[in-house]
Design a protein around this motif. Structure first.
Motif, PDB file in Angstrom:
ATOM      1  N   GLU A  15       5.552 -10.237  36.717  1.00  0.00           N
ATOM      2  CA  GLU A  15       4.532  -9.862  37.686  1.00  0.00           C
ATOM      3  C   GLU A  15       3.166  -9.692  37.021  1.00  0.00           C
ATOM      4  O   GLU A  15       2.156 -10.196  37.511  1.00  0.00           O
ATOM      5  CB  GLU A  15       4.955  -8.564  38.387  1.00  0.00           C
ATOM      6  N   TRP A  16       3.142  -8.971  35.886  1.00  0.00           N
ATOM      7  CA  TRP A  16       1.875  -8.779  35.171  1.00  0.00           C
ATOM      8  C   TRP A  16       1.354 -10.099  34.596  1.00  0.00           C
ATOM      9  O   TRP A  16       0.145 -10.342  34.598  1.00  0.00           O
ATOM     10  CB  TRP A  16       2.057  -7.758  34.044  1.00  0.00           C
ATOM     11  N   ARG A  17       2.266 -10.947  34.118  1.00  0.00           N
ATOM     12  CA  ARG A  17       1.852 -12.258  33.603  1.00  0.00           C
ATOM     13  C   ARG A  17       1.221 -13.094  34.711  1.00  0.00           C
ATOM     14  O   ARG A  17       0.196 -13.741  34.512  1.00  0.00           O
ATOM     15  CB  ARG A  17       3.062 -12.978  33.016  1.00  0.00           C
ATOM     16  N   ASN A  18       1.838 -13.072  35.895  1.00  0.00           N
ATOM     17  CA  ASN A  18       1.289 -13.834  37.015  1.00  0.00           C
ATOM     18  C   ASN A  18      -0.067 -13.298  37.443  1.00  0.00           C
ATOM     19  O   ASN A  18      -0.980 -14.051  37.778  1.00  0.00           O
ATOM     20  CB  ASN A  18       2.269 -13.798  38.191  1.00  0.00           C
ATOM     21  N   ARG A  19      -0.187 -11.947  37.437  1.00  0.00           N
ATOM     22  CA  ARG A  19      -1.468 -11.359  37.807  1.00  0.00           C
ATOM     23  C   ARG A  19      -2.563 -11.740  36.799  1.00  0.00           C
ATOM     24  O   ARG A  19      -3.690 -12.070  37.176  1.00  0.00           O
ATOM     25  CB  ARG A  19      -1.342  -9.837  37.882  1.00  0.00           C
ATOM     26  N   ALA A  20      -2.197 -11.647  35.515  1.00  0.00           N
ATOM     27  CA  ALA A  20      -3.165 -12.003  34.471  1.00  0.00           C
ATOM     28  C   ALA A  20      -3.568 -13.466  34.591  1.00  0.00           C
ATOM     29  O   ALA A  20      -4.747 -13.826  34.432  1.00  0.00           O
ATOM     30  CB  ALA A  20      -2.574 -11.732  33.088  1.00  0.00           C
TER      31      ALA A  20
END
Length: 346
Positions: A15-20
């Motif tokens: 999720e954080w990777r996709n947001r970044a």
């Protein structure tokens, strides 16, 4: 089988990777749109050449038309190494230095060496060269004095010439420089290599971001183009130039003793000195320090600061854009003429 608790960290990471990734993509899209918009607004939409390479190529071509290679000092003015002055009788006075001595932004008869010649009625050789560091000016004085045997030598500088002694390349031109050796100096990079092809001097970032009109626009607004466009190679730590320049005064002392020509060291000031108090204080500190080194070695000195500061109408009226105008050069010539006549350090 993995439990839901074990799967949650992996899910959070994705999720954080996709947001970044989404944020990064958004930033890229915004920058591309700004790049395209700025180019469209300024008429550069069809021109994507490397701006750094373009600027360096133009500068290189211009400088090669004005100057020729010299194995000792890097480069000298075409066609004979001097800026022309009118014929005059007597044993010549030699003037060396940077663009302030050469007389950028004024005609050859308005440069201070030409005006000094009219005041003294004695030939003055203008051996000033734009872009020189103090190291090059000292070497140039030694080089010419051995051939032309002047009656006096004026070595002029601005504070930035002290910083230039820390470089082996300045504004795209290879130059000699000095290293420390014991209590003295040793000359390096001689014979000086020819000026390099600008295409070989770009860093990775200059090769890539150099195509960005937006990046160029931002740097211009922040006044950060000096190191971005300028091709400089540093070989000494920032600040070493003060010690190098002080030690160069010993070479001038030796030149004075061996040639019989009186040597005068002249401090000039660029126009930013009158616009920024902090900059002014640092430039004055550097100039006064070097002049003290010169006096300690029995050299004559002229510090033009007070005369410039107290000029009728203010010092700003003595400059064209970045260099002295006719009036400013006349003032400098008068200071040098007085120092030559008095024969005492000032």
């Amino acid at each position: 089988m993995n439990s839901p608790a074990a799967q949650r960290p992996k899910s959070r990471f994705r999720e954080w990777r996709n947001r970044a990734g989404l944020v990064l993509l958004s930033v890229v899209v915004v920058l591309v749109l700004l790049e395209l918009g700025l180019r469209a607004a300024t008429g550069w939409l069809g021109d994507w050449h490397n701006l750094v390479l373009g600027a360096r190529t133009v500068h290189n071509t211009t400088e090669q038309s004005r100057f020729m290679h010299d194995a000792l000092v890097g480069y000298v003015p075409r066609p004979d190494g001097f800026r022309p002055t009118e014929e005059a009788p007597g044993v010549p006075i030699l003037a060396v230095g940077d663009s302030y001595t050469y007389g950028e932004e004024v005609g050859e008869n308005e440069a201070w060496p030409a005006q000094l010649q009219r005041l003294k009625g004695q030939r003055v050789l203008n051996a000033g060269v734009s872009g020189y560091g103090l190291d090059q000016s000292v070497l140039r004085a030694e080089q010419i004095a051995a051939v032309r045997r002047p009656s006096a030598i004026v070595v002029a500088f601005i504070a930035d010439d002290i910083r230039r002694t820390e470089m082996s390349r300045q504004w795209g031109a290879e130059k000699p420089y000095f290293d420390f050796q014991g209590d003295g100096l040793v000359l390096r990079n001689v014979p000086v290599p020819p000026r390099p092809d600008p295409r070989t001097t770009l860093t990775f970032w200059q090769r890539t971001l150099g195509h960005s009109f937006l990046f160029d626009f931002v740097l211009r607004r922040l006044n950060l183009l000096y190191d971005w466009f300028g091709d400089h190679v540093r070989v000494h730590r920032d600040g070493d130039g003060e010690r190098i320049s002080c030690l160069l005064m010993e070479r001038l002392r030796e030149l004075q003793a061996s040639s019989g020509a009186r040597v005068i060291v002249l401090a000039e000031y660029d126009p930013m000195v009158w616009k920024n108090a902090q900059f002014s204080a640092e430039q004055r500190r550097l100039a006064q320090g070097l002049l003290a080194c010169a006096r300690q070695r029995g050299l004559g000195t002229v510090n033009s600061f007070e005369a410039l500061a107290n000029a009728p109408g203010g010092p700003q009226g003595l400059y064209a854009q970045w260099h002295m105008n006719d009036k400013g050069n006349r003032l400098i010539a008068g200071l040098v003429a007085d120092a030559l006549a008095q024969g005492t350090p000032r």
